[in-house]
Design an enzyme around this catalytic site. Structure first.
Site, PDB file in Angstrom:
ATOM      1  N   ASN A  50      38.623 -32.446 -57.994  1.00 26.14           N
ATOM      2  CA  ASN A  50      39.316 -33.565 -58.624  1.00 26.14           C
ATOM      3  C   ASN A  50      38.524 -33.894 -59.883  1.00 26.14           C
ATOM      4  O   ASN A  50      37.447 -34.488 -59.818  1.00 26.14           O
ATOM      5  CB  ASN A  50      39.377 -34.772 -57.680  1.00 26.14           C
ATOM      6  CG  ASN A  50      40.076 -35.972 -58.309  1.00 26.14           C
ATOM      7  OD1 ASN A  50      39.951 -36.216 -59.508  1.00 26.14           O
ATOM      8  ND2 ASN A  50      40.793 -36.730 -57.509  1.00 26.14           N
ATOM      9  N   GLU A  55      44.146 -34.658 -60.196  1.00 25.52           N
ATOM     10  CA  GLU A  55      44.054 -35.768 -61.151  1.00 25.52           C
ATOM     11  C   GLU A  55      43.803 -35.242 -62.564  1.00 25.52           C
ATOM     12  O   GLU A  55      42.940 -35.715 -63.274  1.00 25.52           O
ATOM     13  CB  GLU A  55      42.964 -36.761 -60.747  1.00 25.52           C
ATOM     14  CG  GLU A  55      43.493 -37.930 -59.932  1.00 25.52           C
ATOM     15  CD  GLU A  55      42.562 -39.124 -59.898  1.00 25.52           C
ATOM     16  OE1 GLU A  55      42.904 -40.146 -60.521  1.00 25.52           O
ATOM     17  OE2 GLU A  55      41.507 -39.045 -59.246  1.00 25.52           O
ATOM     18  N   ASP A 100      42.231 -33.050 -53.042  1.00 24.13           N
ATOM     19  CA  ASP A 100      41.776 -34.394 -52.709  1.00 24.13           C
ATOM     20  C   ASP A 100      42.778 -34.964 -51.706  1.00 24.13           C
ATOM     21  O   ASP A 100      43.880 -35.351 -52.076  1.00 24.13           O
ATOM     22  CB  ASP A 100      41.715 -35.241 -53.977  1.00 24.13           C
ATOM     23  CG  ASP A 100      41.268 -36.667 -53.722  1.00 24.13           C
ATOM     24  OD1 ASP A 100      41.096 -37.044 -52.550  1.00 24.13           O
ATOM     25  OD2 ASP A 100      41.107 -37.425 -54.705  1.00 24.13           O
ATOM     26  N   ASN A 112      42.240 -37.641 -49.820  1.00 23.51           N
ATOM     27  CA  ASN A 112      42.097 -39.098 -49.700  1.00 23.51           C
ATOM     28  C   ASN A 112      42.023 -39.564 -48.247  1.00 23.51           C
ATOM     29  O   ASN A 112      42.453 -40.665 -47.905  1.00 23.51           O
ATOM     30  CB  ASN A 112      43.226 -39.813 -50.448  1.00 23.51           C
ATOM     31  CG  ASN A 112      42.855 -40.083 -51.901  1.00 23.51           C
ATOM     32  OD1 ASN A 112      41.761 -40.525 -52.196  1.00 23.51           O
ATOM     33  ND2 ASN A 112      43.781 -39.796 -52.808  1.00 23.51           N
ATOM     34  N   ASP A 149      37.540 -34.345 -50.233  1.00 27.51           N
ATOM     35  CA  ASP A 149      38.031 -33.141 -50.904  1.00 27.51           C
ATOM     36  C   ASP A 149      37.851 -31.983 -49.932  1.00 27.51           C
ATOM     37  O   ASP A 149      36.723 -31.642 -49.545  1.00 27.51           O
ATOM     38  CB  ASP A 149      37.265 -32.902 -52.198  1.00 27.51           C
ATOM     39  CG  ASP A 149      37.385 -34.084 -53.149  1.00 27.51           C
ATOM     40  OD1 ASP A 149      38.334 -34.106 -53.944  1.00 27.51           O
ATOM     41  OD2 ASP A 149      36.532 -34.995 -53.054  1.00 27.51           O
ATOM     42  N   ASP A 192      34.132 -38.505 -60.621  1.00 18.07           N
ATOM     43  CA  ASP A 192      33.541 -39.140 -59.450  1.00 18.07           C
ATOM     44  C   ASP A 192      33.611 -38.243 -58.213  1.00 18.07           C
ATOM     45  O   ASP A 192      33.178 -38.636 -57.136  1.00 18.07           O
ATOM     46  CB  ASP A 192      34.167 -40.510 -59.171  1.00 18.07           C
ATOM     47  CG  ASP A 192      35.681 -40.524 -59.292  1.00 18.07           C
ATOM     48  OD1 ASP A 192      36.273 -39.470 -59.564  1.00 18.07           O
ATOM     49  OD2 ASP A 192      36.277 -41.612 -59.130  1.00 18.07           O
ATOM     50  N   HIS A 193      34.139 -37.043 -58.375  1.00 24.58           N
ATOM     51  CA  HIS A 193      34.187 -36.038 -57.311  1.00 24.58           C
ATOM     52  C   HIS A 193      33.346 -34.828 -57.702  1.00 24.58           C
ATOM     53  O   HIS A 193      33.162 -34.544 -58.888  1.00 24.58           O
ATOM     54  CB  HIS A 193      35.618 -35.544 -57.083  1.00 24.58           C
ATOM     55  CG  HIS A 193      36.569 -36.584 -56.604  1.00 24.58           C
ATOM     56  ND1 HIS A 193      37.097 -36.590 -55.328  1.00 24.58           N
ATOM     57  CD2 HIS A 193      37.127 -37.651 -57.235  1.00 24.58           C
ATOM     58  CE1 HIS A 193      37.913 -37.614 -55.192  1.00 24.58           C
ATOM     59  NE2 HIS A 193      37.954 -38.268 -56.334  1.00 24.58           N
TER      60      HIS A 193
END
Length: 271
Positions: free
Chosen positions: A13, A40, A154, A156, A225, A254-255
């Site tokens: 991501n 994303e 991802d 989530n 992930d 941030d991943h």
């Protein structure tokens, strides 16, 4: 291929492919994956940096509306039978750019970006569960094909309490609720295997750390992930790791990427 007879598959991501492009290109050059699933991307299909990644030998299949969401597959071992979305995919209210699949070097690859859910009492949470249920049905059909399958992205959802840095802090929050975890379990019930990567720091292979409050440096993260592999692919996996180094430095996502090496020999296919 990085090594003879090895297929290197990765998922990441990137939280905006344009914002992360220099880092992405450096990472592609250094890690040399054969196939990369991105989430994303936040980049209109016509504006995806095809030339830049193409210079490194990658062909691109992208699905994005340019505002939010967005998924892509980059491959240097062929890219065929590209499918955007999947049958029965629900929307919010319209279907979003959250899934793309293609055949790459004898491997069927899905890149997915599961809805966040926001909060258990939010309509987005019901959408998330419906989306995962529809994904399960689509993958049930996909698995009738003998081609090895990887569903990457991802999700989530943290599969277990070991996949969050402090389970007590996530009570009554999304990503850890029993219905979300049951939806992941329904994917595994199809025969898909969770390829759990090796962490590069600490005992937990976290893949996401919030930008705020020094969460990354304290290793207060989550494993959301995932790479779900069909049985033939899972048996071929040699190793998997979280590339925590890619989360460091200036302007990271941030991943962190998850990288999987498997005993598969790619064969070039036409796109």
């Amino acid at each position: 291929m990085g090594q003879a007879g090895i297929m290197r598959l990765a998922t990441w991501n990137v939280n905006s492919v344009k914002a992360r492009l220099p880092r992405l290109l450096d990472w592609l050059s250094g890690t040399a994956p054969d196939v990369v699933c991105l989430q994303e991307t936040k980049c209109p299909d016509g504006a995806f940096p095809v030339a830049e990644v193409g210079a490194l030998g990658y062909t691109v299949a992208s699905h994005s509306d340019g505002r939010w969401n967005g998924v892509a597959i980059l491959s240097r071992v062929g890219l065929a039978d590209v499918t955007v979305g999947f049958p029965g995919e629900p929307g919010f209210p319209e279907p979003e750019a959250r899934a793309i699949s293609a055949t790459c070097g004898g491997l069927r690859v899905w890149s997915v970006y599961v809805p966040n859910g926001r909060a258990p009492d939010d309509p987005h949470y019901a959408y998330k569960l419906a989306w995962l249920a529809a994904l399960r049905d689509a993958l049930d059909t996909e698995l009738t094909n003998p081609t090895p399958l990887a569903v990457c992205g991802d999700f989530n959802v943290a599969p277990t309490d070991d996949d969050v840095w402090d389970p007590a802090l996530f009570v009554n929050s999304t990503h850890v609720t029993p219905p979300e975890r049951a939806a992941l379990a329904a994917l595994r019930d199809l025969g898909l295997v969770d390829v759990v990567p090796t962490p590069m720091k600490g005992p937990h292979p976290f893949t996401y750390w919030d930008y705020r409050a020094g969460m990354f440096h304290q290793n207060k993260g989550m494993r959301i992930d995932l790479v779900y592999a069909s049985a033939p692919l899972a048996r071929a996996v040699r190793s998997a790791y979280v590339d925590r180094e890619a989360r460091k430095g200036k302007g990271p996502s941030d991943h962190a990427p998850v990288v999987v090496d498997a005993d598969l020999i790619p064969t070039i296919e036409s796109f």
